[in-house]
Structures are given as structure tokens and as C-alpha cells.
Design an enzyme around this catalytic site. Structure first.
Site, PDB file in Angstrom:
ATOM      1  N   ASP A  35      -0.176  -2.833  11.520  1.00  0.00           N
ATOM      2  CA  ASP A  35      -1.215  -2.019  10.898  1.00  0.00           C
ATOM      3  C   ASP A  35      -2.083  -1.333  11.945  1.00  0.00           C
ATOM      4  O   ASP A  35      -2.942  -1.973  12.561  1.00  0.00           O
ATOM      5  CB  ASP A  35      -2.083  -2.938   9.999  1.00  0.00           C
ATOM      6  CG  ASP A  35      -3.256  -2.199   9.423  1.00  0.00           C
ATOM      7  OD1 ASP A  35      -4.277  -2.846   9.104  1.00  0.00           O
ATOM      8  OD2 ASP A  35      -3.177  -0.966   9.300  1.00  0.00           O
ATOM      9  N   SER A 199      -6.763  17.016  11.875  1.00  0.00           N
ATOM     10  CA  SER A 199      -5.660  17.924  11.568  1.00  0.00           C
ATOM     11  C   SER A 199      -6.239  19.326  11.376  1.00  0.00           C
ATOM     12  O   SER A 199      -7.376  19.497  10.926  1.00  0.00           O
ATOM     13  CB  SER A 199      -4.947  17.471  10.279  1.00  0.00           C
ATOM     14  OG  SER A 199      -4.079  18.487   9.796  1.00  0.00           O
TER      15      SER A 199
HETATM   16  C1  LIG Z   1      -1.482  -7.364   0.405  1.00  0.00           C
HETATM   17  C2  LIG Z   1      -1.949  -6.333   1.440  1.00  0.00           C
HETATM   18  C3  LIG Z   1      -3.114  -5.609   1.247  1.00  0.00           C
HETATM   19  C4  LIG Z   1      -3.537  -4.689   2.205  1.00  0.00           C
HETATM   20  C5  LIG Z   1      -2.782  -4.501   3.350  1.00  0.00           C
HETATM   21  C6  LIG Z   1      -3.194  -3.524   4.355  1.00  0.00           C
HETATM   22  N1  LIG Z   1      -2.758  -3.544   5.610  1.00  0.00           N
HETATM   23  O1  LIG Z   1      -3.304  -2.501   6.221  1.00  0.00           O
HETATM   24  C7  LIG Z   1      -4.026  -1.837   5.318  1.00  0.00           C
HETATM   25  C8  LIG Z   1      -4.692  -0.529   5.629  1.00  0.00           C
HETATM   26  C9  LIG Z   1      -6.008  -0.332   4.966  1.00  0.00           C
HETATM   27  C10 LIG Z   1      -7.019  -0.558   6.024  1.00  0.00           C
HETATM   28  O2  LIG Z   1      -7.795  -1.647   5.667  1.00  0.00           O
HETATM   29  C11 LIG Z   1      -6.296  -0.831   7.301  1.00  0.00           C
HETATM   30  N2  LIG Z   1      -4.919  -0.415   7.082  1.00  0.00           N
HETATM   31  N3  LIG Z   1      -3.998  -2.458   4.141  1.00  0.00           N
HETATM   32  C12 LIG Z   1      -1.608  -5.217   3.546  1.00  0.00           C
HETATM   33  C13 LIG Z   1      -1.199  -6.126   2.588  1.00  0.00           C
HETATM   34  F1  LIG Z   1      -0.076  -6.849   2.740  1.00  0.00           F
END
Ligand SMILES: Cc1ccc(-c2noc([C@H]3C[C@@H](O)CN3)n2)cc1F
Length: 333
Positions: A35, A199
Site C-alpha cells: 500500500d 496531474s
Molecule cells: C480490508 C481492507 C481495507 C482497507 C485497505 C486499504 N489498504 O490501503 C488502503 C488505501 C486507503 C488509504 O487509507 C491508504 N491506502 N486501504 C485494505 C484492506 F485489506
């Protein structure tokens, strides 16, 4: 040093992408969501109550000879969709794609919210945003990328996500065979801890390019492309029977409609990334025979988010700044 790991969509909607990660000695295997929108590496663990688990792999520090608890340290994080997790902190050996980070902060969950419990394919996250937003307290910790950066041939990692196919995260090098044409770089504003950029505008299908500064973040952990209402309305006004259906949670389109491409500008040389119309349909919306659009309003979030729908169309270089200034590189593929 260099690392390369395959990342795979977790379901038929490309909702998220997991990659294999080993933690501890002997290695404990995990499938983690990389992420670029957060900066904590956390995993389901032996501390996670059994009623909050749903088949996830769990980290058991006591079974790792290299695990050391960081006493007095804890973490607590919440994500854009309202989900959250928290727990205690260990240092341990983390290996991703042949690259080993010794003494990496491994955040063990002592609780997770319902959406993590039900996401059985995901054992936790690898945060790849800037370490300035790592949540460990009282002593903030570094991301995996920052931990290994000094050993990398080049202080970069790249994301090559694909639609319903395995893609790649590379660390320390740029694979010239993974993209077409040239990479266009644009400066990153990391003042909020994200890979923020602006962008230069957008284009619906083959219509005229609309010059409009759209400031947002490159976020591999967000499924959708979330942009301002004027952009979203311009796109769906060109789609017959598209509708903003609150019960579906946003814009839907008839599932059998061919959708226009959507392009966004990057850099100051007129470069564009084009998302094929086929990737702008995320499948059944759950209401009626409509399908959920990949482009939705960033509305009240306060930032625009170039999530997987956008990143899937590009080869993206996350360059922490061999010249001091972090930058994002964008190439078509
Ligand atoms: C169940 C679940 C929920 C959310 C996320 C999730 N992971 O990254 C993000 C986005 C939003 C921001 O917070 C940062 N990047 N969201 C992953 C999950 F597996």
C-alpha cells in the site's frame, strides 16, 4: 541489492493486490497488500483474537529466533474506508522478492476491524508511503523500503499492476522491458507523507484534452480512481444510461456498454496515461444489472486518489530522490 516480487489481484474485480512476504526465522509466510498510501507493515498475529481471524496466516513472534519485542511500542491505524487495526511491535527479519530487511519493524495485530477479518486473502499490509506517517508510538519506525534503501542499487521501487493477471513490484532497479516509450517524471509533494503529485488534466475518449491541475496521491492500496466531480461528470455524461446510484455507492453503467478510454496528463511534456475503457468497468454493482464504474468522485475526501484503476494502466516509478527531491515516474505499457 535488488528485489522483485509478483503481485496478484485478490479477486475478479482487481479489488486489491497481494504479494508474498516472509517474516522471521524460520520464515513464516504471508500474503500482504502493498500500500503506497500508508506506512505501517502489519500482520495478523497470535495476538489477534480467534473470532477476528478468518483463515489468515498469523505471525507468532515466539516461534521466530530473530524476533525481539520493541517494549513500550504500539501502533494503531485506520484506512480510507474506515477499517482499522492496532497492536504491538517487534523487530524481525522481513524478506520480499529476495531482498532482506533485518531489524524491520513488524507490527503484530492484537485487533482488526471486520473488513480485515472478512478479507481472508490478506494477512496484512506493507506500507510503502513515507515513514513520516508510520503510526508506531512513541518511537516511529521505518517502512520496508526505507529500511532496505541504503542497500538498494538505486533508491526506487516500481509498481506494475495488471488487470486479472500477475504483476510486479521491483525494488532498487527499473526494468526497461516492463514499459513502452519513455518514463515521464513529475515532482512529489511528500509533506503529508504520501506520494502526492499534480496531474495536468484529463481526456475522455478522443475528446479534447481538458487542462486542469488535479492534485492527488498514487495509492496502490485504493481500488478506484477518485477524482473531482467535474471530471467524473464529464466522463459519465458521455456514457448512455450511466447513473449516479447512491444505493450502489456511486456511478454505475450498463454492464454491456463499451466505455470510453480515460486519460490523465503527467509531467510538463504533454505525456498522458490512458486507461482503456474496458478497465473502467469494475463488474456487477450489486444492484440491478448495472456495473460499477472504476472512476468515482473524490467528493469530500480532501484529496484525489490515483488508485489501482489508474495504476493498472501504467508502469510507475516511486523514486525517493536520488537527487533529494522525491519524484514519480509514469510510463505506458
Ligand atoms: C480490508 C481492507 C481495507 C482497507 C485497505 C486499504 N489498504 O490501503 C488502503 C488505501 C486507503 C488509504 O487509507 C491508504 N491506502 N486501504 C485494505 C484492506 F485489506
Amino acid at each position: 541489492a535488488k528485489g522483485s516480487v509478483v503481485t496478484t489481484p485478490i479477486n475478479s474485480e482487481d479489488e486489491a493486490y497481494d504479494a508474498p512476504v516472509s517474516i522471521g526465522t524460520p520464515a513464516q509466510p504471508f500474503n500482504l497488500d502493498f500500500d503506497t498510501g500508508s506506512s505501517d507493515l502489519w500482520v495478523f498475529s497470535s495476538l489477534t483474537p480467534s473470532n477476528e481471524r478468518n483463515g489468515q496466516n498469523i505471525y507468532t513472534a515466539s516461534r521466530s529466533s530473530t524476533a525481539k519485542q520493541l517494549s513500550g511500542e504500539s501502533w494503531k491505524i485506520s484506512y480510507g474506508d474506515g477499517s482499522s487495526s492496532s497492536g504491538l511491535v517487534y523487530s524481525d527479519v522481513v524478506t520480499i522478492g529476495g531482498l532482506t530487511a533485518a531489524g524491520q519493524a513488524v507490527e503484530a495485530a492484537s485487533r482488526v476491524s471486520q473488513s480485515f477479518t472478512s478479507e481472508s486473502a490478506t494477512d496484512g499490509l506493507v506500507g510503502l508511503a513515507f515513514s513520516s506517517i508510520n503510526t508506531v508510538s512513541p518511537d516511529q519506525q521505518t517502512t520496508f523500503f526505507d529500511t532496505v534503501k541504503p542497500s538498494l542499487a538505486s533508491p526506487v521501487f516500481t509498481a506494475d499492476l495488471k488487470h486479472q493477471a500477475p504483476g510486479t513490484y521491483n525494488f532498487g532497479f527499473i526494468d526497461k522491458s516492463a514499459f513502452t516509450g519513455s518514463i515521464t517524471y513529475t515532482p512529489v509533494d511528500n509533506s503529508q507523507g504520501f506520494w502526492g503529485f499534480t496531474s495536468t488534466g484529463f481526456q475522455v475518449g478522443n475528446n479534447d484534452f481538458q487542462q486542469e491541475s488535479i492534485t492527488g496521491i498514487a495509492d496502490t492500496g485504493t481500488t478506484l480512481l477518485l477524482l473531482p466531480d467535474d471530471v467524473v461528470n464529464a466522463y459519465y455524461s458521455s456514457v448512455n444510461n450511466a447513473q449516479n446510484d447512491q444505493s450502489a455507492g456511486g456511478f454505475t453503467v450498463p454492464c454491456d456498454t463499451s466505455l470510453p478510454d480515460f486519460s490523465f496528463g503527467v509531467g510538463n511534456n504533454g505525456a498522458m496515461i490512458t486507461i482503456p475503457g474496458s478497465l473502467m468497468n469494475l463488474g456487477p454493482s450489486g444492484s440491478g444489472n448495472s456495473c460499477f464504474g472504476g472512476l468515482q468522485s473524490s467528493g469530500t475526501i480532501g484529496t484525489n486518489i490515483f488508485g489501482d484503476v489508474a495504476l493498472k494502466a501504467a508502469f510507475v516509478v516511486f523514486d525517493s530522490g536520488s537527487q533529494g527531491q522525491p519524484q514519480l515516474g509514469w510510463a505506458s505499457k
